[in-house]
Every structure is written in structure tokens, then in C-alpha cells.
Design a protein around this motif. Structure first.
Motif, short mmCIF file in Angstrom:
data_model
loop_
_atom_site.label_atom_id
_atom_site.label_comp_id
_atom_site.label_asym_id
_atom_site.label_seq_id
_atom_site.Cartn_x
_atom_site.Cartn_y
_atom_site.Cartn_z
N VAL A 5 7.51 -12.29 6.26
CA VAL A 5 7.04 -11.05 6.38
C VAL A 5 6.94 -10.11 4.98
O VAL A 5 5.92 -9.53 4.70
CB VAL A 5 8.17 -10.29 7.38
CG1 VAL A 5 7.84 -8.64 7.35
CG2 VAL A 5 8.07 -10.80 8.83
N LYS A 6 7.69 -10.62 4.26
CA LYS A 6 7.53 -10.09 2.81
C LYS A 6 6.66 -10.60 2.15
O LYS A 6 5.73 -9.75 1.40
CB LYS A 6 9.01 -10.39 1.92
CG LYS A 6 10.03 -9.42 2.61
CD LYS A 6 11.55 -10.01 1.75
CE LYS A 6 12.69 -9.18 2.40
NZ LYS A 6 13.91 -9.52 1.30
N ASP A 7 6.25 -11.62 2.37
CA ASP A 7 4.77 -12.38 1.55
C ASP A 7 3.85 -11.62 2.21
O ASP A 7 2.57 -11.56 1.67
CB ASP A 7 5.00 -13.88 1.99
CG ASP A 7 5.98 -14.64 1.01
OD1 ASP A 7 6.61 -14.10 0.24
OD2 ASP A 7 6.36 -15.68 1.54
N LEU A 8 3.69 -11.55 3.78
CA LEU A 8 2.68 -10.95 4.35
C LEU A 8 2.37 -9.57 3.80
O LEU A 8 1.49 -9.01 3.59
CB LEU A 8 2.66 -10.76 5.75
CG LEU A 8 2.54 -12.32 6.46
CD1 LEU A 8 3.06 -12.28 7.84
CD2 LEU A 8 1.33 -12.80 6.17
N ILE A 9 3.30 -8.74 3.52
CA ILE A 9 3.35 -7.39 3.04
C ILE A 9 2.70 -7.47 1.54
O ILE A 9 1.98 -6.59 1.22
CB ILE A 9 4.84 -6.63 2.90
CG1 ILE A 9 5.14 -6.38 4.65
CG2 ILE A 9 4.73 -5.43 2.29
CD1 ILE A 9 6.48 -5.83 4.60
N GLN A 10 3.11 -8.21 0.70
CA GLN A 10 2.65 -8.38 -0.42
C GLN A 10 1.39 -8.74 -0.21
O GLN A 10 0.31 -8.17 -1.12
CB GLN A 10 3.37 -9.41 -1.26
CG GLN A 10 2.86 -10.06 -2.58
CD GLN A 10 3.05 -8.62 -3.60
OE1 GLN A 10 4.07 -8.09 -3.58
NE2 GLN A 10 2.31 -8.62 -4.76
N LYS A 11 0.72 -9.94 0.52
CA LYS A 11 -0.69 -10.01 0.69
C LYS A 11 -1.42 -8.82 1.12
O LYS A 11 -2.59 -8.37 0.65
CB LYS A 11 -0.84 -11.19 1.46
CG LYS A 11 -0.50 -12.30 1.17
CD LYS A 11 -0.75 -13.48 2.10
CE LYS A 11 -0.37 -14.81 1.64
NZ LYS A 11 -0.48 -16.07 2.69
N LEU A 12 -0.88 -7.85 1.78
CA LEU A 12 -1.53 -6.57 2.42
C LEU A 12 -1.66 -5.75 1.26
O LEU A 12 -2.80 -5.10 0.91
CB LEU A 12 -0.67 -6.06 3.57
CG LEU A 12 -1.15 -4.72 4.02
CD1 LEU A 12 -2.66 -4.76 4.64
CD2 LEU A 12 -0.21 -4.30 5.03
N ALA A 15 -4.55 -7.15 -0.92
CA ALA A 15 -5.81 -6.81 -0.17
C ALA A 15 -6.31 -5.38 -0.16
O ALA A 15 -7.42 -5.29 -0.51
CB ALA A 15 -5.43 -7.22 1.21
N ILE A 16 -5.21 -4.50 -0.12
CA ILE A 16 -5.71 -3.18 -0.37
C ILE A 16 -6.20 -2.95 -1.71
O ILE A 16 -7.21 -2.11 -1.96
CB ILE A 16 -4.53 -2.13 -0.12
CG1 ILE A 16 -4.27 -2.17 1.53
CG2 ILE A 16 -4.86 -0.53 -0.48
CD1 ILE A 16 -2.77 -1.64 1.94
N ASP A 22 -13.00 -3.30 -5.67
CA ASP A 22 -14.04 -3.85 -5.39
C ASP A 22 -15.24 -2.88 -4.69
O ASP A 22 -16.34 -3.29 -4.52
CB ASP A 22 -14.06 -5.00 -4.41
CG ASP A 22 -13.55 -6.33 -5.19
OD1 ASP A 22 -13.38 -6.39 -6.39
OD2 ASP A 22 -13.11 -7.19 -4.64
N SER A 23 -14.56 -1.75 -4.55
CA SER A 23 -15.61 -0.66 -3.74
C SER A 23 -16.57 -0.36 -4.57
O SER A 23 -16.15 0.21 -5.75
CB SER A 23 -14.57 0.61 -3.26
OG SER A 23 -15.43 1.67 -2.81
N GLU A 24 -17.68 -0.51 -4.17
CA GLU A 24 -18.92 0.07 -5.13
C GLU A 24 -18.95 1.63 -4.96
O GLU A 24 -19.21 2.17 -6.10
CB GLU A 24 -20.24 -0.44 -4.56
CG GLU A 24 -20.23 -1.86 -4.84
CD GLU A 24 -21.76 -2.44 -4.03
OE1 GLU A 24 -22.74 -1.56 -4.11
OE2 GLU A 24 -21.84 -3.72 -3.93
N MET A 43 -4.62 6.02 -9.20
CA MET A 43 -3.12 5.61 -8.80
C MET A 43 -3.02 5.84 -7.44
O MET A 43 -3.09 7.13 -6.87
CB MET A 43 -2.01 6.18 -9.58
CG MET A 43 -1.87 5.60 -11.18
SD MET A 43 -0.63 6.30 -12.20
CE MET A 43 0.45 7.12 -10.84
N LEU A 44 -2.87 5.00 -6.57
CA LEU A 44 -2.60 5.06 -5.07
C LEU A 44 -1.35 4.57 -4.70
O LEU A 44 -0.98 3.44 -5.27
CB LEU A 44 -3.73 4.49 -4.29
CG LEU A 44 -5.25 4.76 -4.68
CD1 LEU A 44 -6.22 3.96 -3.89
CD2 LEU A 44 -5.55 6.12 -4.20
#
Length: 103
Positions: A5-12, A15-16, A22-24, A43-44
Motif C-alpha cells: 500500500v505504501k508503494d502504491l501511495i508513492q506511485k500515486l 502520477a499526480i 505534463d499538463s499543457e 508547489m502543490l
């Protein structure tokens, strides 16, 4: 919380970050701000909340008293319950407000 789950949160989080990077649309607005003579630092902060779901809840059992009431969905009721707000109190006050306003 297990390591998967920690790895998945890191991937999330990654991805964010990639989505924003990458947002044009974001790049275009940043470019416009720079053209106005300003330096931009973006900074988000993302807050990721997890609630463990019981198998019974996934199968539709264990919904208990969280049945959609009036304009509220089951998710609405879960959120309100987390804030310790009872939907029946909201419905009663909403009915009173509607009666007072002539609706």
C-alpha cells in the motif's frame, strides 16, 4: 499499513506529479505569467486518505443505517457520519427550513 500500500501511495504521488508536469494547460499559464515578468514556483500538496473497506461492505452487506436518504447518497452519508453529523438531523432541519420559506 503494509509495504504494498505504501508503494502504491508513492506511485500515486508520482502520477499526480507527472500529470501536473505534463499538463499543457498548466505550462501555458506558467508561460503567460513569465511573459508578464514574474518567476513562477508551483508547489502543490496532496492529502491522500485511506479507509480500509471490509469485505462485507464491498459486497453490499454491512451498510447498516447508511441507506440513501433524500438528496444524500451512501457516500454522502458516510462522509457526514465521519463528521459525526446524522442525516436525519439534516433532513429535519431542511424540512423546517423549507416550511419556513414556503417551499
Amino acid at each position: 499499513m503494509n509495504q504494498q500500500v505504501k508503494d502504491l501511495i508513492q506511485k500515486l504521488g508520482e502520477a499526480i506529479h507527472e500529470s501536473v508536469s505534463d499538463s499543457e494547460q498548466i505550462a501555458a499559464v506558467v508561460r503567460e505569467i513569465r511573459e508578464q515578468g514574474f518567476d513562477v514556483m508551483l508547489m502543490l500538496e496532496a492529502t491522500i486518505g485511506l479507509n480500509e473497506v471490509d469485505q462485507a461492505e464491498e459486497e453490499g452487506e454491512g451498510e447498516g443505517d447508511l441507506v440513501a436518504v433524500g438528496p444524500f447518497t451512501r457516500n454522502d452519508l458516510t462522509f457526514l457520519k465521519s463528521l459525526r453529523i446524522a442525516a436525519d438531523e439534516l433532513n429535519a432541519s431542511g424540512a423546517e427550513a423549507a416550511a419556513d420559506s414556503g417551499v
